[in-house]
Design a protein around this motif. Structure first.
Motif, mmCIF file in Angstrom:
data_model
loop_
_atom_site.group_PDB
_atom_site.id
_atom_site.type_symbol
_atom_site.label_atom_id
_atom_site.label_comp_id
_atom_site.label_asym_id
_atom_site.label_seq_id
_atom_site.Cartn_x
_atom_site.Cartn_y
_atom_site.Cartn_z
ATOM 1 N N ILE A 175 0.824 -1.116 0.112
ATOM 2 C CA ILE A 175 0.144 -0.039 -0.149
ATOM 3 C C ILE A 175 1.008 1.133 0.081
ATOM 4 N N HIS A 178 -2.678 6.569 1.427
ATOM 5 C CA HIS A 178 -3.821 6.287 2.054
ATOM 6 C C HIS A 178 -3.836 7.661 2.814
ATOM 7 N N CYS A 194 -7.417 3.635 -0.230
ATOM 8 C CA CYS A 194 -6.034 3.262 -0.362
ATOM 9 C C CYS A 194 -5.733 2.649 -1.502
ATOM 10 N N SER A 196 -2.536 0.795 -3.883
ATOM 11 C CA SER A 196 -1.362 -0.267 -3.789
ATOM 12 C C SER A 196 -0.719 -0.270 -5.193
ATOM 13 N N TRP A 204 -9.496 -6.360 -1.868
ATOM 14 C CA TRP A 204 -9.652 -5.383 -0.871
ATOM 15 C C TRP A 204 -10.647 -5.858 0.066
ATOM 16 N N CYS A 251 -7.736 -0.666 5.937
ATOM 17 C CA CYS A 251 -7.903 -1.442 4.540
ATOM 18 C C CYS A 251 -7.070 -2.463 4.478
ATOM 19 N N TYR A 261 -1.756 -3.994 4.994
ATOM 20 C CA TYR A 261 -2.860 -3.203 5.561
ATOM 21 C C TYR A 261 -2.224 -1.907 6.178
ATOM 22 N N THR A 264 -6.371 4.243 9.291
ATOM 23 C CA THR A 264 -6.895 5.550 9.116
ATOM 24 C C THR A 264 -7.666 5.907 10.319
#
Length: 334
Positions: A175, A178, A194, A196, A204, A251, A261, A264
């Motif tokens: 990732i 974000h 997010c 990646s 996801w 996420c 992952y 947030t």
């Protein structure tokens, strides 16, 4: 028995002759039916009866002859060799990889090659054009996760369409973008996303931290909207509630090579939050005015004497001037 040694051409000629006779007979039958007069028919059978009895038989024979002619038609001659490419098999990126070489060799081609180039995820890689070569190579120095994807080597020809081979460079998702935190007011909509890199594209999923555990989000309330597309996902929370929606959201991206992952933090403020700065400024002004008023009241005023009041005590004189006057008197006396 005479057809056995005739060969393929003889079969075609005899079938064509038979079909020609049948077509002529069908044409005569149609002329008889279309004339409608008894004088043109040599037999006493009515024209309508002849069309019903002889017409279908003649037409069926014509259809059979046409199918026979199609089956005896010579097939087109195919090329002796179709272009083939021998290429690198799929590559999996590892932390220990220092360099990756992708190559393609063109084999079994009947048309001269006039160039080749490389494509990554549908876009041509600049600087990979190679003229008049049956082999091509692409090097990836110090490969990273964002170097993964779908690569293609493409060979072009002067008199035939281009050919290509696909090489998959796979990697665990990582990732790269974000929101670390998001501040919204109650009743607004919040968007968390997010992004990646890695290939194949990840699956996801979204979670929320509830009592020190992450629970996967579901749309029972109809306020969670999740949108996934390749290497990008976003979560929209509609009509934020100040009691239920604040917290930590996560996420998660996963493929068969692993997962990754990030989290947030979502903060939700009340409706009065926009007024807080203004109220703070007003409070500071009021406090400053109160301090000034109190200070002025406690300050002692200076004592200034009036002109009508008698002056108590000796009046101050200039001693220097008095000494000068005494000296002048003494000189005059002498």
């Amino acid at each position: 028995a005479s057809y056995k040694g005739a060969g393929r051409g003889g079969w075609r000629r005899r079938a064509g002759g038979a079909c020609g006779a049948e077509r002529a007979a069908v044409a005569r039958t149609h002329r008889v039916v279309s004339s409608g007069g008894p004088s043109s028919v040599p037999s006493p059978v009515p024209p309508s009866t002849m069309a019903t009895a002889r017409g279908p038989a003649r037409l069926g024979a014509a259809v059979v002859c046409a199918l026979l002619a199609l089956s005896l038609r010579p097939e087109p001659v195919r090329g002796q060799s179709e272009p083939k490419i021998h290429s690198t098999e799929e590559v999996i990126l590892r932390p220990s990889n220092t360099e990756i070489n992708l190559y393609c060799n063109l084999t079994l081609t009947s048309s001269p090659c006039n160039g080749s180039y490389w494509i990554k995820d549908g876009e041509e890689i600049t600087g990979t054009r190679n003229l008049a070569a049956n082999s091509t190579e692409y090097k990836i120095l110090k490969p990273k996760t964002d170097n993964s994807g779908e690569y293609q080597c493409v060979f072009t020809f002067e008199s035939s369409p281009p050919v290509n081979a696909t090489i998959d460079v796979k990697a665990r998702p990582e990732i790269t973008g974000h929101k670390k935190s998001e501040n919204k007011n109650e009743g607004q909509d919040a968007l968390i996303y997010c992004k990646s890199v890695g290939y194949p594209y990840p699956i996801w999923s979204w979670y929320k931290k509830v009592k020190d555990e992450f629970v996967e989000l579901n749309n029972d309330t109809g306020r969670y909207l999740i949108s996934n597309k390749d290497n990008y996902t976003e979560l929209i929370i509609k009509n934020l509630h100040i009691e239920n929606d604040p917290g930590v959201y996560m996420c998660n991206a996963s493929n068969f090579l692993g997962h990754n992952y990030v989290t947030t933090l979502l903060r939700v403020r009340s409706h009065l939050a926009p007024l807080w700065p203004f109220l703070g400024v007003v409070a500071e002004i009021i406090i400053l005015v109160v301090i000034i008023v109190v200070y002025e009241k406690r300050k002692r005023p200076d004592e200034v004497p009036d002109d009508d009041e008698p002056v108590s005590g000796p009046m101050k004189t200039n001693s220097t001037n008095n000494h000068k006057d005494k000296n002048l008197r003494q000189r005059n006396t002498n």
